[in-house]
Design an enzyme around this catalytic site. Sequence first.
Site, PDB file in Angstrom:
ATOM      1  CD  GLU A   1       6.388   0.381  -7.192  1.00  0.00           C
ATOM      2  OE1 GLU A   1       7.368   1.085  -7.497  1.00  0.00           O
ATOM      3  OE2 GLU A   1       5.719   0.571  -6.152  1.00  0.00           O
TER       4      GLU A   1
ATOM      5  CG  HIS B   1      -2.640   6.314  -4.066  1.00  0.00           C
ATOM      6  ND1 HIS B   1      -2.013   7.461  -4.499  1.00  0.00           N
ATOM      7  CD2 HIS B   1      -1.676   5.559  -3.472  1.00  0.00           C
ATOM      8  CE1 HIS B   1      -0.729   7.416  -4.148  1.00  0.00           C
ATOM      9  NE2 HIS B   1      -0.503   6.276  -3.539  1.00  0.00           N
TER      10      HIS B   1
END
Lengths: 344, 326
Positions: free
Chosen positions: B60, B129
């Site tokens: 990321e 999540h």
Amino acid sequence: MSTAKDRAPGPAGSGLNDDIGEEKRLALYRSQVRLRDAEQRAFDLFLQNLVKGTSHLSLGQEAIAAGFAEAMVKGDLSFCTYRGHAHTLARGVPVEKVLGELMQKDNGLMRGKGGSMHLTSEKHGVMGSYAIIGAHLPIACGAAWRAQYRGDKDVSVCFFGDGTTNIGAFHEALNFAAVWKLPVVFVCENNLYMEYTPIKDVIPIPQPAADRASAYGLERILIDGNDADIVYRTAQKAFARARAGEGPSLIECLTYRHSGHSRADPAKYRPEGELEEWKKHDPVKLYRERLKQFGVSDAQIAEIDASVRKEVDDATEACKAAPSPPLDIITTDVYADGGWAWRN
Amino acid sequence: MAEISYRDAVTRGIAQEMARDPDVVFLGEDVAKPGGCFKATVGLYEQFGGVRVRDTPISEQAILGAAMGAAMTGLKPIAEIMFSDFIAVCFDYIANEFPKARYMSNGQTKCPLVVRTANGAGSRFGAQHSQSVENWCMMIPGLKVVAPSSPIDVVGLMAAAVRDPDPVIFFEHKSLYNSKGEVPDGEILDTLGTAKILRPGKDCTIVALALMVPRALEAAERLRIDHGIDCEVIDVRSLVPLDTKTILASVAKTHRLFTVEENPRLCGWGAEIVSIVADEAFYDLDGPPVRITTPHIPLPAADIMEDVVLPTPQRIMETIRRSLGS
């Protein structure tokens, strides 16, 4: 380390017309003296309480900045760390603009809005100095991706210290650049210390960057970072590889900082005699001797030294006389419209 | 005019901009050949090719850093962070790099990019999540932050975000991907920093975002039918810039304010709106502003627990009814 052949300045009396040539050698010398004088001046101004905030000097590491910058061409991009004064100056940014920023004056490179750790001069190809360890390695990848995407021939050159090799962004960027074959050159300035702790105490291998190159399918490159000729030749080779579309390079340059980590650090953690030993291999001294071996006269060297000193002296006086930045720029350039409005 | 899903609107918005401008490139994990973890980018790789639509390693920081370097030097990247929770592993770029480069360089450095990310709960994925993290981004000077609630807004705000010269964090809601709405044919371009009054009303103002918008609308309809309460529902859409004019004008008319936020309680965007209204429209209010939020807890995974913690139409309705004393 470099081979004896790399180190040798060439047979005495052979003149300067080898692969580097007289003009470039004089430029490499001038650049190193300029970085040395400007940073020594920054330190002196700090002692006079005229440099505010922090500052991280590269005294003793000048051959890396000079060698890479002299191998770059217009359009090539530099990505520096908070220890970025030398890399910024080496791309041709006036000493006054750098000292002005360190002294937080209106004539500074960013008019005092960035400070010593964020020197940026896009028109000179200096795409920022980054103070979060490792942050700029992926950013340099992005600039290189643009070059690859558009077919531009510029190279992105990313400088960082030995301590950076233990942070995640280093590994993400190296892998990313290698997989995408990006025209980026990663330059590790291994000055043996992270901040205060020796790098050897925190890695399981001898060389923090070179010994990791194989993990990314890259050549192991470890050079004497205090010899501007070796740095320059290594840079040229890496840049040619990048421009040819052959992908990134990771170059570890061995060097030593003569000063502490930052202005607050007297560097008492160094073993006795270590600094003195490295000062025998001072890049500026080494290069001055080499020019003499090549037949450059003392007068010619003195002329370069004097003209550099004049630039630094003039810059110092200009910065002392410059006003502080006006307070109305506090709220400019937060957003692209020039302002800071977050609501209507 | 055709009815399309929120998911397909993402693809359409990106495709519209990539077709318009060759500087627009798109990168992320599994976004190209696989078409995205949520299948929100299916077909872009086939349409625009592997040079412009690229799968990345699971890195990321590399994704956002590369997007920034490309943006600084002339491209207009769209970067995907698969789940908004993962912003935490690349927060340096969101917090320290994108939003400060222009300022620190005294205006030299530009950073025109979009980070799009799947935000919010409803999928029973648990605490790492499912979060709504728009407030993580709203608090940082230099960023723009949007979170559309309908397919047409996805297309129009995506276009606005891509064309914007500043870094924009674009929150898509996972539980809205299957929702559908009418989207006109042809190019759509919306404006950042504009809220939308989705339902006019006179008794109270409900300000909502993303998944909370359809829930607020449902609550408003039931309040009308069951209790005769006429709610005005505002979709904030853009947290930065924030359309305070629309909110303040609504409160001046209805005299009551409710915010409906999916984020946990502390420092949610509703707190900022309530603060602005308290500062600037205190004497317009007939009662205390009320924040309806997820409690200040990590999100549980099990469906029956997740369903209870998020603001539901029922909870919104009851809170408003009680507060208005009907």
